[in-house]
Write an enzyme that holds these catalytic residues in place. Sequence first.
Site, mmCIF file in Angstrom:
data_model
loop_
_atom_site.group_PDB
_atom_site.id
_atom_site.type_symbol
_atom_site.label_atom_id
_atom_site.label_comp_id
_atom_site.label_asym_id
_atom_site.label_seq_id
_atom_site.Cartn_x
_atom_site.Cartn_y
_atom_site.Cartn_z
ATOM 1 N N GLN A 87 3.594 -1.784 -3.326
ATOM 2 C CA GLN A 87 3.635 -3.089 -4.179
ATOM 3 C C GLN A 87 3.704 -4.193 -3.063
ATOM 4 O OE1 GLN A 87 7.334 -3.399 -6.412
ATOM 5 N NE2 GLN A 87 6.425 -5.258 -7.809
ATOM 6 N N HIS A 108 3.605 -5.732 -12.391
ATOM 7 C CA HIS A 108 2.197 -5.775 -13.011
ATOM 8 C C HIS A 108 1.671 -4.567 -13.082
ATOM 9 C CE1 HIS A 108 2.359 -6.400 -8.619
ATOM 10 N NE2 HIS A 108 1.325 -5.707 -8.678
HETATM 11 P P1 AMP Z 1 0.162 -4.937 -5.744
HETATM 12 O O1 AMP Z 1 1.367 -5.903 -5.597
HETATM 13 O O2 AMP Z 1 -0.036 -4.186 -4.607
HETATM 14 O O3 AMP Z 1 0.066 -4.152 -6.888
HETATM 15 O O4 AMP Z 1 -1.050 -6.262 -5.461
HETATM 16 C C1 AMP Z 1 -0.726 -7.555 -5.985
HETATM 17 C C2 AMP Z 1 -2.211 -7.800 -6.492
HETATM 18 O O5 AMP Z 1 -2.088 -9.204 -6.794
HETATM 19 C C3 AMP Z 1 -3.309 -7.674 -5.598
HETATM 20 O O6 AMP Z 1 -4.457 -6.954 -6.234
HETATM 21 C C4 AMP Z 1 -3.684 -9.123 -5.400
HETATM 22 O O7 AMP Z 1 -5.187 -9.297 -5.152
HETATM 23 C C5 AMP Z 1 -3.190 -9.943 -6.632
HETATM 24 N N1 AMP Z 1 -3.142 -11.505 -6.391
HETATM 25 C C6 AMP Z 1 -2.215 -11.632 -5.402
HETATM 26 N N2 AMP Z 1 -2.331 -13.233 -5.452
HETATM 27 C C7 AMP Z 1 -3.091 -13.217 -6.518
HETATM 28 C C8 AMP Z 1 -3.164 -14.757 -7.276
HETATM 29 N N3 AMP Z 1 -2.696 -15.778 -6.972
HETATM 30 N N4 AMP Z 1 -3.789 -14.735 -8.386
HETATM 31 C C9 AMP Z 1 -4.101 -13.481 -9.078
HETATM 32 N N5 AMP Z 1 -4.080 -12.258 -8.333
HETATM 33 C C10 AMP Z 1 -3.512 -12.340 -6.998
#
Ligand code: AMP
Length: 140
Positions: A96, A102
Site C-alpha cells: 500500500q 481503495h
Molecule cells: P497503492 O496504495 O499501492 O494501492 O497505490 C496507490 C495508487 O494510487 C497507485 O496506483 C497510483 O498510481 C495511484 N495514485 C496516486 N496518486 C494519485 C492521484 N493523485 N490520482 C489518481 N491516482 C493516484
Amino acid sequence: MSYDDTNIFARILRDEIPSVRVFEDDDTLVFMDIMPRADGHCLVIPKTACRNVLDATPAQLAACMATTQRIARAVMAAFDATGVTLQQFNETDGGQEVFHLHFHVLPRHAGLSLRPPGKMEDMAVINANAEKIRAALAAI
Ligand code: AMP
C-alpha cells in the site's frame, strides 16, 4: 496505525486536488488512476475515513464491493475486456502506498500483461478512458 486525513485520496475527496471522477454514490467515489497499469484502470474508495481493509467497517467494505462490482462490469464493456483484475493492498509491507482504503479495477485482455507501476499517463488519454467508462455506466 491511525488514519491521516492529509493522504492524497482524502484530499481528492475534499476536492483539494484534481481527479478524473467516473462515478459516485452516497458512500463511494471512483476516479481514474493517474499511473494506469491498464487502459481504464480506476480506483474505488469509500467517502468516509479508513486506512485499509484492516480498520474498515463492514459497511465501508460492503459499499466499496458493490461499487467495485458495478465498475468491473462497466470497464469490461467500455474496453471490450475479456477479464478484470481487482487489486487491494494493506500497509506498506502489503504494497500500500496511499493510506485511504481503495480497490484497483483493471480491465484485462488475453495476452496483455499489466504495465509496470509508476508511469504517469497523458491526461488526454485518461479523460478519454474515463468518458468510455461513464458511457458504459450509463448503458448498464
Ligand atoms: P497503492 O496504495 O499501492 O494501492 O497505490 C496507490 C495508487 O494510487 C497507485 O496506483 C497510483 O498510481 C495511484 N495514485 C496516486 N496518486 C494519485 C492521484 N493523485 N490520482 C489518481 N491516482 C493516484
